[in-house]
Motif scaffolding. Sequence first.
Motif, mmCIF file in Angstrom:
data_model
loop_
_atom_site.group_PDB
_atom_site.id
_atom_site.type_symbol
_atom_site.label_atom_id
_atom_site.label_comp_id
_atom_site.label_asym_id
_atom_site.label_seq_id
_atom_site.Cartn_x
_atom_site.Cartn_y
_atom_site.Cartn_z
ATOM 1 N N ILE A 243 0.698 -1.396 0.078
ATOM 2 C CA ILE A 243 0.072 0.255 0.025
ATOM 3 C C ILE A 243 0.714 1.146 -0.008
ATOM 4 O O ILE A 243 0.473 2.197 -0.761
ATOM 5 N N SER A 244 2.028 1.275 0.863
ATOM 6 C CA SER A 244 2.662 2.428 0.972
ATOM 7 C C SER A 244 3.667 2.688 -0.366
ATOM 8 O O SER A 244 3.715 3.716 -0.749
ATOM 9 N N VAL A 245 4.243 1.618 -1.020
ATOM 10 C CA VAL A 245 4.880 1.613 -2.088
ATOM 11 C C VAL A 245 4.147 1.714 -3.468
ATOM 12 O O VAL A 245 4.758 2.269 -4.502
ATOM 13 N N VAL A 246 2.938 1.095 -3.525
ATOM 14 C CA VAL A 246 2.201 1.335 -4.715
ATOM 15 C C VAL A 246 0.933 2.336 -4.831
ATOM 16 O O VAL A 246 0.903 3.192 -5.489
ATOM 17 N N ILE A 247 -0.018 2.152 -3.958
ATOM 18 C CA ILE A 247 -1.210 2.956 -3.817
ATOM 19 C C ILE A 247 -0.781 4.278 -3.411
ATOM 20 O O ILE A 247 -1.364 5.349 -4.097
ATOM 21 N N VAL A 248 -0.064 4.520 -2.308
ATOM 22 C CA VAL A 248 0.040 5.997 -1.924
ATOM 23 C C VAL A 248 0.773 6.881 -2.900
ATOM 24 O O VAL A 248 0.277 8.067 -3.242
ATOM 25 N N PRO A 249 1.922 6.397 -3.391
ATOM 26 C CA PRO A 249 2.460 7.254 -4.472
ATOM 27 C C PRO A 249 1.754 7.450 -5.932
ATOM 28 O O PRO A 249 1.872 8.468 -6.411
ATOM 29 N N TYR A 250 1.126 6.344 -6.114
ATOM 30 C CA TYR A 250 -0.074 6.524 -7.206
ATOM 31 C C TYR A 250 -1.131 7.572 -6.883
ATOM 32 O O TYR A 250 -1.206 8.460 -7.775
ATOM 33 N N LEU A 251 -1.569 7.750 -5.928
ATOM 34 C CA LEU A 251 -2.405 8.774 -5.345
ATOM 35 C C LEU A 251 -1.789 10.132 -5.343
ATOM 36 O O LEU A 251 -2.436 11.278 -5.861
#
Length: 269
Positions: A243-251
Amino acid sequence: MNVGEIVEDALRYPLSDWKKVLIYGFIGLFTTTAVFRLFFAMDGLTNPGLILLLVFLELIVSIYFTGYFLQVIKLSLSDAKKLPQFNEVKEKLSDGIKVFIVGIVYMLPIILTISIFAILSEVALGIIINHAINNGFNLENILSILLNLGIGIGIFLAIMYMIVILPLFILSLVHMADNDSALVFAFKFHEIFNKIRGIGWINLISWYLSSGLIFLAILTFLGTFTLGVFSLLDSIDIGGLLISVVIVPYLYMYFARSSALIYMKKIGE
């Protein structure tokens, strides 16, 4: 570009280079001292000097992380389709410091609100305590309830403030980015509101609500799904890492891109 096209473009934008999304996410991990301690096997660290060093490193990484966010806005304003490179560290650090300053200014009302309600609660507690001493009635749970109620009201008002002020904060960053990152332009509210009138309040609110729903949907459904899957595999920490490495930076990239595109929109387009 209408609002729907802006949202669609911004959703596709990070997908153009997943490698950079992952690098950005990995950098984001080191914006907390907890990760620093874990990564360097210093979880039980008690040395004040080393703790200060970790806090300093966390601050530098946080500034760089924020500066990259502003770089995404800058490139999007120039109609570039590619994500920024991770070079030009000095420029990103400079931009990150400016974003932090703007953020602090916008956060001041929140800090003051919570502080005022906390102080008022303590004053009320003092009155009740004095009354109890003089009259001898039972204070069972009243003190903690009153204190928590006062702080809770302050936090509620702070959240309401954040919801209302967030689009103005984001557009102030875009306005700054659009003017060579000159800090003063983040506070030229007359120019910013003129820009909003050019965008159209309905368009801005529509973008803001759409982005908020997208944020909640991605974070809630994908985040919950990821944690759920890895909890079944008894690897919930890996789920949190993804979540921290994929979803958060995507958002982060979505919001940077979409805010730049809505900033460039004019009524009737």
